[in-house]
Design a protein around this motif. Structure first.
Motif, mmCIF file in Angstrom:
data_model
loop_
_atom_site.group_PDB
_atom_site.id
_atom_site.type_symbol
_atom_site.label_atom_id
_atom_site.label_comp_id
_atom_site.label_asym_id
_atom_site.label_seq_id
_atom_site.Cartn_x
_atom_site.Cartn_y
_atom_site.Cartn_z
ATOM 1 N N MET A 58 0.813 -1.151 -0.059
ATOM 2 C CA MET A 58 -0.123 -0.041 -0.125
ATOM 3 C C MET A 58 0.987 1.310 -0.166
ATOM 4 O O MET A 58 1.791 1.245 0.739
ATOM 5 C CB MET A 58 -0.904 -0.077 1.294
ATOM 6 N N GLU A 59 0.554 2.120 -0.899
ATOM 7 C CA GLU A 59 1.323 3.264 -0.876
ATOM 8 C C GLU A 59 1.027 4.457 0.176
ATOM 9 O O GLU A 59 1.636 5.496 0.323
ATOM 10 C CB GLU A 59 1.285 3.973 -2.426
ATOM 11 N N ARG A 60 -0.033 4.063 0.890
ATOM 12 C CA ARG A 60 -0.189 5.223 2.073
ATOM 13 C C ARG A 60 -0.359 4.296 3.442
ATOM 14 O O ARG A 60 -0.482 2.822 3.393
ATOM 15 C CB ARG A 60 -1.599 5.769 1.553
ATOM 16 N N PRO A 61 -0.376 4.924 4.463
ATOM 17 C CA PRO A 61 -0.793 4.139 5.655
ATOM 18 C C PRO A 61 -2.216 3.705 5.568
ATOM 19 O O PRO A 61 -2.956 4.185 5.049
ATOM 20 C CB PRO A 61 -0.491 4.959 6.814
ATOM 21 N N GLU A 62 -2.364 2.601 6.715
ATOM 22 C CA GLU A 62 -3.679 2.291 7.090
ATOM 23 C C GLU A 62 -4.596 3.369 7.615
ATOM 24 O O GLU A 62 -3.772 3.865 8.544
ATOM 25 C CB GLU A 62 -3.768 0.946 7.714
ATOM 26 N N VAL A 63 -5.581 3.904 7.363
ATOM 27 C CA VAL A 63 -6.250 4.945 7.852
ATOM 28 C C VAL A 63 -7.347 4.618 8.764
ATOM 29 O O VAL A 63 -8.297 3.830 8.269
ATOM 30 C CB VAL A 63 -6.593 6.273 6.798
ATOM 31 N N ILE A 64 -7.183 4.884 9.991
ATOM 32 C CA ILE A 64 -8.543 4.791 10.878
ATOM 33 C C ILE A 64 -9.075 6.042 11.358
ATOM 34 O O ILE A 64 -8.314 6.926 11.815
ATOM 35 C CB ILE A 64 -7.972 3.845 12.356
ATOM 36 N N ILE A 65 -10.477 6.267 11.019
ATOM 37 C CA ILE A 65 -11.242 7.361 11.854
ATOM 38 C C ILE A 65 -11.608 6.862 13.004
ATOM 39 O O ILE A 65 -12.319 5.925 13.064
ATOM 40 C CB ILE A 65 -12.053 7.919 10.638
ATOM 41 N N LEU A 98 -5.387 21.067 1.677
ATOM 42 C CA LEU A 98 -4.252 20.361 1.347
ATOM 43 C C LEU A 98 -4.298 19.002 0.975
ATOM 44 O O LEU A 98 -5.292 18.322 1.430
ATOM 45 C CB LEU A 98 -3.461 20.202 2.815
ATOM 46 N N ASP A 99 -3.487 18.523 -0.131
ATOM 47 C CA ASP A 99 -3.597 17.349 -0.723
ATOM 48 C C ASP A 99 -3.482 16.280 0.136
ATOM 49 O O ASP A 99 -2.255 15.619 0.261
ATOM 50 C CB ASP A 99 -2.612 17.257 -1.963
ATOM 51 N N LEU A 100 -4.584 15.487 0.476
ATOM 52 C CA LEU A 100 -4.419 14.387 1.416
ATOM 53 C C LEU A 100 -3.711 13.078 0.775
ATOM 54 O O LEU A 100 -2.987 12.146 1.658
ATOM 55 C CB LEU A 100 -5.922 13.898 2.116
ATOM 56 N N THR A 101 -3.857 13.083 -0.315
ATOM 57 C CA THR A 101 -2.983 11.777 -0.954
ATOM 58 C C THR A 101 -1.547 12.029 -0.816
ATOM 59 O O THR A 101 -0.871 11.036 -0.565
ATOM 60 C CB THR A 101 -3.709 11.808 -2.393
ATOM 61 N N GLU A 102 -1.368 13.386 -1.002
ATOM 62 C CA GLU A 102 0.399 13.442 -1.026
ATOM 63 C C GLU A 102 0.832 13.516 0.438
ATOM 64 O O GLU A 102 1.776 12.870 0.819
ATOM 65 C CB GLU A 102 0.660 15.014 -1.674
ATOM 66 N N ILE A 103 -0.160 13.827 1.287
ATOM 67 C CA ILE A 103 0.170 13.897 2.797
ATOM 68 C C ILE A 103 0.349 12.481 3.095
ATOM 69 O O ILE A 103 1.322 12.051 3.781
ATOM 70 C CB ILE A 103 -0.929 14.762 3.662
ATOM 71 N N LEU A 104 -0.430 11.669 2.704
ATOM 72 C CA LEU A 104 -0.243 10.079 3.188
ATOM 73 C C LEU A 104 0.953 9.418 2.795
ATOM 74 O O LEU A 104 1.509 8.620 3.341
ATOM 75 C CB LEU A 104 -1.901 9.456 2.900
ATOM 76 N N HIS A 105 1.046 9.844 1.313
ATOM 77 C CA HIS A 105 2.298 9.204 0.905
ATOM 78 C C HIS A 105 3.601 9.667 1.541
ATOM 79 O O HIS A 105 4.353 8.856 1.919
ATOM 80 C CB HIS A 105 2.278 9.691 -0.725
ATOM 81 N N LYS A 106 3.444 10.973 1.859
ATOM 82 C CA LYS A 106 4.821 11.565 2.595
ATOM 83 C C LYS A 106 4.965 10.742 3.983
ATOM 84 O O LYS A 106 6.063 10.577 4.342
ATOM 85 C CB LYS A 106 4.778 12.952 2.762
ATOM 86 N N LEU A 107 3.737 10.671 4.845
ATOM 87 C CA LEU A 107 3.922 9.895 5.894
ATOM 88 C C LEU A 107 4.351 8.682 6.116
ATOM 89 O O LEU A 107 5.006 8.181 7.019
ATOM 90 C CB LEU A 107 2.240 10.186 6.744
ATOM 91 N N LYS A 108 3.950 7.929 4.854
ATOM 92 C CA LYS A 108 4.364 6.587 4.971
ATOM 93 C C LYS A 108 5.981 6.447 4.448
ATOM 94 O O LYS A 108 6.840 5.798 5.096
ATOM 95 C CB LYS A 108 3.503 5.986 3.743
#
Length: 223
Positions: free
Chosen positions: A1-8, A133-143
């Motif tokens: 997965m290119e992003r983290p697992e996201v839990i709300i 802010l671009d959430l997809t980019e943020i998630l990629h950077k966090l990962k």
């Protein structure tokens, strides 16, 4: 997965309210708070928006349970870099790593001030589609840059709504307090214009329901 697992994770009234126009409503019971802090202790990062910081001034630390080390990264989405330097979340940063995510045109002086107190700052582009802010980019950077494999999103309403709209959520935990809060001037769980056709709604698969002393937890996965 290119992003983290996201839990709300969010606490709501029966009529779908998570906050008033003045700030958070304390809907969780002690039993639920223990669950929330156990959840925080299981992730790599905890994310909120700047409105949550301004209105509630949270610490986003782990209590009730023995915290793991290192402490989960605390992530604040702040497109204009307006976070007050007096915010509680900007204290004791050597033990509680904190990342401010902001837009590329934010004040370099403010960014320098944040870095001087020990916060990390990440510049991200804004989405051309909606201006956030671009959430997809943020998630990629966090990962990729911060080794975040599991991310907990705690609010507020606009942030939760954007994650849901963009289908960037893997699991949704809602604690429902058994009360009605009223919807006028309220912040809803999903802050979006109501649909005309039920076919246009976001749909979820019910994983489980757990009853607590004064409420219940609904665990959902997007279909």
């Amino acid at each position: 997965m290119e992003r983290p697992e996201v839990i709300i994770n969010v606490a709501s009234s029966l009529d779908g309210v998570i906050a008033s126009s003045e700030g958070a409503l304390i809907l969780s019971t002690k039993e639920d708070w223990i669950r929330v802090h156990e959840l925080r202790n299981s992730v790599d990062a905890i994310l909120v928006g700047i409105n949550t910081i301004e209105k509630d001034d949270p610490l986003l630390t782990i209590r009730y349970v023995t915290p793991k080390k290192p402490h989960p990264l605390r992530v604040i989405l702040d497109s204009t870099c307006k976070i007050p330097l007096t915010s509680k979340i900007l204290t004791n940063l050597e033990n509680y790593p904190t990342l401010i995510v902001t837009a590329g045109n934010s004040s370099e002086e403010k960014i320098k001030q944040l870095e001087e107190v020990g916060a990390k700052v990440l510049k991200i582009s804004k989405s051309q589609q909606h201006g956030y802010l671009d959430l997809t980019e943020i998630l990629h950077k966090l990962k990729q840059g911060f080794k975040v494999n599991k991310l907990l999103v705690e609010g507020g309403s606009k942030i939760i709504t954007q994650f849901l709209k963009l289908k960037l959520v893997d699991r949704l935990h809602i604690f429902y307090a058994t009360l009605l809060a009223g919807t006028i001037n309220a912040k809803p769980l999903y802050e979006e214009e109501v649909v005309v056709n039920v076919a246009d709604t976001l749909n979820f698969k019910l994983e489980k329901i757990d009853q607590l002393e004064e409420g219940f937890i609904v665990t959902l996965k997007p279909k």
